[in-house]
Design a protein around this motif. Structure first.
Motif, PDB file in Angstrom:
ATOM      1  N   GLU A  42     -11.469 -19.040-116.445  1.00  0.00           N
ATOM      2  CA  GLU A  42     -10.758 -18.783-115.591  1.00  0.00           C
ATOM      3  C   GLU A  42     -11.354 -19.195-114.095  1.00  0.00           C
ATOM      4  O   GLU A  42     -12.453 -18.177-114.314  1.00  0.00           O
ATOM      5  CB  GLU A  42      -9.703 -17.414-115.898  1.00  0.00           C
ATOM      6  N   ILE A  43     -11.224 -20.133-114.089  1.00  0.00           N
ATOM      7  CA  ILE A  43     -11.677 -19.990-112.015  1.00  0.00           C
ATOM      8  C   ILE A  43     -10.547 -19.229-111.101  1.00  0.00           C
ATOM      9  O   ILE A  43      -9.097 -19.209-111.419  1.00  0.00           O
ATOM     10  CB  ILE A  43     -11.613 -21.555-111.519  1.00  0.00           C
ATOM     11  N   GLY A  44     -11.173 -18.114-110.445  1.00  0.00           N
ATOM     12  CA  GLY A  44     -10.671 -17.553-109.241  1.00  0.00           C
ATOM     13  C   GLY A  44     -10.452 -15.727-110.435  1.00  0.00           C
ATOM     14  O   GLY A  44      -9.809 -15.600-111.338  1.00  0.00           O
ATOM     15  N   VAL A  45     -11.308 -15.256-109.930  1.00  0.00           N
ATOM     16  CA  VAL A  45     -11.635 -14.103-110.880  1.00  0.00           C
ATOM     17  C   VAL A  45     -10.811 -12.523-110.063  1.00  0.00           C
ATOM     18  O   VAL A  45     -10.110 -11.855-110.481  1.00  0.00           O
ATOM     19  CB  VAL A  45     -12.806 -13.501-110.890  1.00  0.00           C
ATOM     20  N   LYS A  82     -17.829 -13.319-118.938  1.00  0.00           N
ATOM     21  CA  LYS A  82     -19.167 -13.269-118.048  1.00  0.00           C
ATOM     22  C   LYS A  82     -19.267 -13.942-116.701  1.00  0.00           C
ATOM     23  O   LYS A  82     -18.074 -14.821-116.380  1.00  0.00           O
ATOM     24  CB  LYS A  82     -19.820 -14.742-118.956  1.00  0.00           C
ATOM     25  N   ILE A  83     -19.260 -13.252-115.202  1.00  0.00           N
ATOM     26  CA  ILE A  83     -18.850 -14.170-113.968  1.00  0.00           C
ATOM     27  C   ILE A  83     -19.698 -15.153-113.828  1.00  0.00           C
ATOM     28  O   ILE A  83     -21.080 -14.913-114.041  1.00  0.00           O
ATOM     29  CB  ILE A  83     -18.742 -13.155-113.248  1.00  0.00           C
ATOM     30  N   ILE A  84     -19.484 -15.986-113.267  1.00  0.00           N
ATOM     31  CA  ILE A  84     -20.988 -17.187-112.547  1.00  0.00           C
ATOM     32  C   ILE A  84     -20.111 -17.429-110.950  1.00  0.00           C
ATOM     33  O   ILE A  84     -18.724 -17.419-110.627  1.00  0.00           O
ATOM     34  CB  ILE A  84     -20.401 -18.411-113.177  1.00  0.00           C
ATOM     35  N   ILE A  85     -20.989 -17.509-109.512  1.00  0.00           N
ATOM     36  CA  ILE A  85     -20.577 -17.415-108.960  1.00  0.00           C
ATOM     37  C   ILE A  85     -20.938 -18.769-107.894  1.00  0.00           C
ATOM     38  O   ILE A  85     -21.757 -19.460-107.809  1.00  0.00           O
ATOM     39  CB  ILE A  85     -20.863 -16.351-107.989  1.00  0.00           C
ATOM     40  N   GLY A  86     -19.941 -19.303-107.429  1.00  0.00           N
ATOM     41  CA  GLY A  86     -19.576 -20.700-107.122  1.00  0.00           C
ATOM     42  C   GLY A  86     -18.482 -20.987-106.453  1.00  0.00           C
ATOM     43  O   GLY A  86     -17.869 -21.072-106.472  1.00  0.00           O
ATOM     44  N   ASP A  87     -18.411 -22.499-105.712  1.00  0.00           N
ATOM     45  CA  ASP A  87     -17.529 -22.995-105.170  1.00  0.00           C
ATOM     46  C   ASP A  87     -16.472 -24.119-105.926  1.00  0.00           C
ATOM     47  O   ASP A  87     -17.393 -25.349-106.201  1.00  0.00           O
ATOM     48  CB  ASP A  87     -18.026 -23.563-104.190  1.00  0.00           C
ATOM     49  N   GLN A  88     -15.599 -23.825-106.262  1.00  0.00           N
ATOM     50  CA  GLN A  88     -15.124 -24.950-107.475  1.00  0.00           C
ATOM     51  C   GLN A  88     -15.008 -26.385-106.990  1.00  0.00           C
ATOM     52  O   GLN A  88     -14.484 -27.202-107.359  1.00  0.00           O
ATOM     53  CB  GLN A  88     -13.616 -24.562-108.052  1.00  0.00           C
ATOM     54  N   GLY A  89     -15.056 -25.957-105.217  1.00  0.00           N
ATOM     55  CA  GLY A  89     -14.810 -27.163-104.718  1.00  0.00           C
ATOM     56  C   GLY A  89     -16.117 -27.932-104.276  1.00  0.00           C
ATOM     57  O   GLY A  89     -16.095 -29.241-103.797  1.00  0.00           O
ATOM     58  N   ASP A  90     -17.117 -27.768-104.991  1.00  0.00           N
ATOM     59  CA  ASP A  90     -18.112 -28.559-104.868  1.00  0.00           C
ATOM     60  C   ASP A  90     -19.050 -29.154-106.425  1.00  0.00           C
ATOM     61  O   ASP A  90     -19.408 -28.487-107.644  1.00  0.00           O
ATOM     62  CB  ASP A  90     -19.596 -27.237-104.658  1.00  0.00           C
ATOM     63  N   GLY A 112      -8.386 -21.214-104.736  1.00  0.00           N
ATOM     64  CA  GLY A 112      -8.887 -21.157-103.490  1.00  0.00           C
ATOM     65  C   GLY A 112      -7.415 -21.694-103.394  1.00  0.00           C
ATOM     66  O   GLY A 112      -6.830 -21.664-102.498  1.00  0.00           O
ATOM     67  N   HIS A 113      -6.451 -22.590-104.647  1.00  0.00           N
ATOM     68  CA  HIS A 113      -5.535 -23.723-104.737  1.00  0.00           C
ATOM     69  C   HIS A 113      -5.821 -24.628-103.305  1.00  0.00           C
ATOM     70  O   HIS A 113      -5.208 -24.868-102.819  1.00  0.00           O
ATOM     71  CB  HIS A 113      -4.478 -22.484-103.865  1.00  0.00           C
ATOM     72  N   LEU A 114      -6.857 -24.586-102.778  1.00  0.00           N
ATOM     73  CA  LEU A 114      -6.594 -25.894-101.804  1.00  0.00           C
ATOM     74  C   LEU A 114      -6.773 -27.102-102.950  1.00  0.00           C
ATOM     75  O   LEU A 114      -7.614 -27.542-103.900  1.00  0.00           O
ATOM     76  CB  LEU A 114      -8.307 -26.032-101.338  1.00  0.00           C
ATOM     77  N   ILE A 115      -6.580 -28.279-102.120  1.00  0.00           N
ATOM     78  CA  ILE A 115      -5.953 -29.685-102.486  1.00  0.00           C
ATOM     79  C   ILE A 115      -7.352 -29.417-103.422  1.00  0.00           C
ATOM     80  O   ILE A 115      -7.358 -30.251-105.195  1.00  0.00           O
ATOM     81  CB  ILE A 115      -5.540 -30.550-101.960  1.00  0.00           C
ATOM     82  N   HIS A 116      -8.198 -30.248-102.148  1.00  0.00           N
ATOM     83  CA  HIS A 116      -9.568 -30.460-103.099  1.00  0.00           C
ATOM     84  C   HIS A 116     -10.017 -30.330-103.812  1.00  0.00           C
ATOM     85  O   HIS A 116     -10.219 -30.572-105.388  1.00  0.00           O
ATOM     86  CB  HIS A 116     -10.741 -30.551-102.196  1.00  0.00           C
ATOM     87  N   HIS A 141       2.483 -24.333-105.297  1.00  0.00           N
ATOM     88  CA  HIS A 141       4.042 -24.178-104.743  1.00  0.00           C
ATOM     89  C   HIS A 141       2.459 -24.104-103.260  1.00  0.00           C
ATOM     90  O   HIS A 141       3.643 -25.006-102.782  1.00  0.00           O
ATOM     91  CB  HIS A 141       4.570 -22.832-104.590  1.00  0.00           C
ATOM     92  N   THR A 142       1.227 -24.090-103.623  1.00  0.00           N
ATOM     93  CA  THR A 142       0.290 -24.259-102.131  1.00  0.00           C
ATOM     94  C   THR A 142       0.943 -26.093-101.732  1.00  0.00           C
ATOM     95  O   THR A 142      -0.203 -25.833-100.698  1.00  0.00           O
ATOM     96  CB  THR A 142      -0.789 -23.511-102.492  1.00  0.00           C
ATOM     97  N   ASN A 143       0.715 -26.477-102.428  1.00  0.00           N
ATOM     98  CA  ASN A 143       0.886 -27.862-102.747  1.00  0.00           C
ATOM     99  C   ASN A 143       1.467 -28.804-101.613  1.00  0.00           C
ATOM    100  O   ASN A 143       1.621 -29.656-100.529  1.00  0.00           O
ATOM    101  CB  ASN A 143       0.737 -28.578-104.150  1.00  0.00           C
ATOM    102  N   TYR A 144       2.852 -27.731-101.167  1.00  0.00           N
ATOM    103  CA  TYR A 144       3.554 -27.828-100.434  1.00  0.00           C
ATOM    104  C   TYR A 144       3.478 -26.886 -98.870  1.00  0.00           C
ATOM    105  O   TYR A 144       4.049 -27.660 -98.150  1.00  0.00           O
ATOM    106  CB  TYR A 144       4.901 -27.570-100.208  1.00  0.00           C
ATOM    107  N   TRP A 145       2.427 -26.542 -99.154  1.00  0.00           N
ATOM    108  CA  TRP A 145       1.950 -25.554 -97.977  1.00  0.00           C
ATOM    109  C   TRP A 145       0.900 -26.337 -96.662  1.00  0.00           C
ATOM    110  O   TRP A 145      -0.298 -27.275 -97.106  1.00  0.00           O
ATOM    111  CB  TRP A 145       1.025 -24.439 -97.775  1.00  0.00           C
ATOM    112  N   SER A 146       1.049 -26.836 -94.988  1.00  0.00           N
ATOM    113  CA  SER A 146       0.105 -27.465 -94.937  1.00  0.00           C
ATOM    114  C   SER A 146      -1.250 -26.702 -94.891  1.00  0.00           C
ATOM    115  O   SER A 146      -2.232 -27.625 -94.688  1.00  0.00           O
ATOM    116  CB  SER A 146       1.034 -28.254 -93.317  1.00  0.00           C
ATOM    117  N   GLU A 147      -0.843 -25.891 -94.285  1.00  0.00           N
ATOM    118  CA  GLU A 147      -2.512 -24.744 -94.041  1.00  0.00           C
ATOM    119  C   GLU A 147      -2.883 -24.808 -95.139  1.00  0.00           C
ATOM    120  O   GLU A 147      -4.337 -24.296 -95.150  1.00  0.00           O
ATOM    121  CB  GLU A 147      -2.113 -23.283 -94.215  1.00  0.00           C
ATOM    122  N   MET A 148      -2.516 -25.659 -96.763  1.00  0.00           N
ATOM    123  CA  MET A 148      -3.990 -25.388 -97.811  1.00  0.00           C
ATOM    124  C   MET A 148      -3.867 -26.769 -98.486  1.00  0.00           C
ATOM    125  O   MET A 148      -4.382 -27.072 -99.025  1.00  0.00           O
ATOM    126  CB  MET A 148      -3.043 -24.617 -99.000  1.00  0.00           C
TER     127      MET A 148
END
Length: 215
Positions: A42-45, A82-90, A112-116, A141-148
């Protein structure tokens, strides 16, 4: 009421935040893995409540991994979580950790729900999902939000997935259109705010006829 919804409503452990209609979708696609030997990512703990929910739902043979960019999430580790710390967008983060990860049967992107982030996570992890695994991306639904980084006609994950539908039907196009998704994707299910990709090895489809003509 399904088991997941019942757990959620009686939850007195770590915090869980879910849209109500998600539980029926989870049960529909995850039920076949219950009490099986499975690896789940699961990404997003966040506060770790959903990882505890999955642990309860899938049973004693399940091993769970969580990924989050917030180092505080490390404190929710427990037996079989088990928890792994890191950026899913990297992409470099994924390339660094993938050799040490098991093959996952279920991947849930609730990060994080950001498109990238959604696109990179899918491109890095769908190819290494087990042959009969499930990849679920939620809160779309965040795909329709400009701020995301989204919008109706933007390069969001929902529009990205429409090309995968074409690939799923690649056998009916030119040979160069046959790709990983053509040969490994069994179904793409679309719900309010959720896309579910189910894998299953596929060969070129064929059709037959039986019975007697009527005229």
């Amino acid at each position: 009421m399904g088991r997941l919804k019942a757990y959620f409503e009686s939850n007195d452990k770590r915090l869980i935040h879910k849209w109500d209609h998600y539980f029926e979708i989870y049960e529909r696609h995850f039920q076949r893995f219950v009490n099986q030997k499975v690896n789940i990512l699961e990404i997003g703990v966040q506060h770790g409540g959903s990882l505890q929910m999955w642990k309860n739902y899938f049973g004693e043979q399940a091993t769970l991994y969580g990924i989050d960019i917030d180092p505080r999430c490390k404190c929710v580790e427990e037996d079989r979580i088990k928890i792994i710390i890191g950026d899913q967008g990297d992409r470099d983060f994924w390339k660094e950790i993938k050799p040490g990860l098991p093959e996952f049967d279920i991947i849930i992107d609730d990060g994080g729900h950001l498109i990238h982030q959604q696109i990179i996570t899918f491109e890095e992890m769908f190819p290494v999902l087990s042959n009969n695994g499930v990849f679920l991306v939620e809160d779309l639904h965040t795909n329709y939000w400009s701020e995301m980084g989204g919008g109706l006609h933007s390069d969001n994950f929902i529009n990205y997935s429409k090309n995968i539908i074409d690939s799923l039907n690649g056998w009916h196009q030119q040979p160069e259109n046959i790709d990983l998704f053509t040969t490994s994707t069994w179904s793409i299910c679309c719900y309010d705010s959720i896309l579910v990709f189910e894998k299953k090895p596929r060969s070129q489809p064929f059709h037959e006829m039986t019975g007697n003509p009527s005229f």
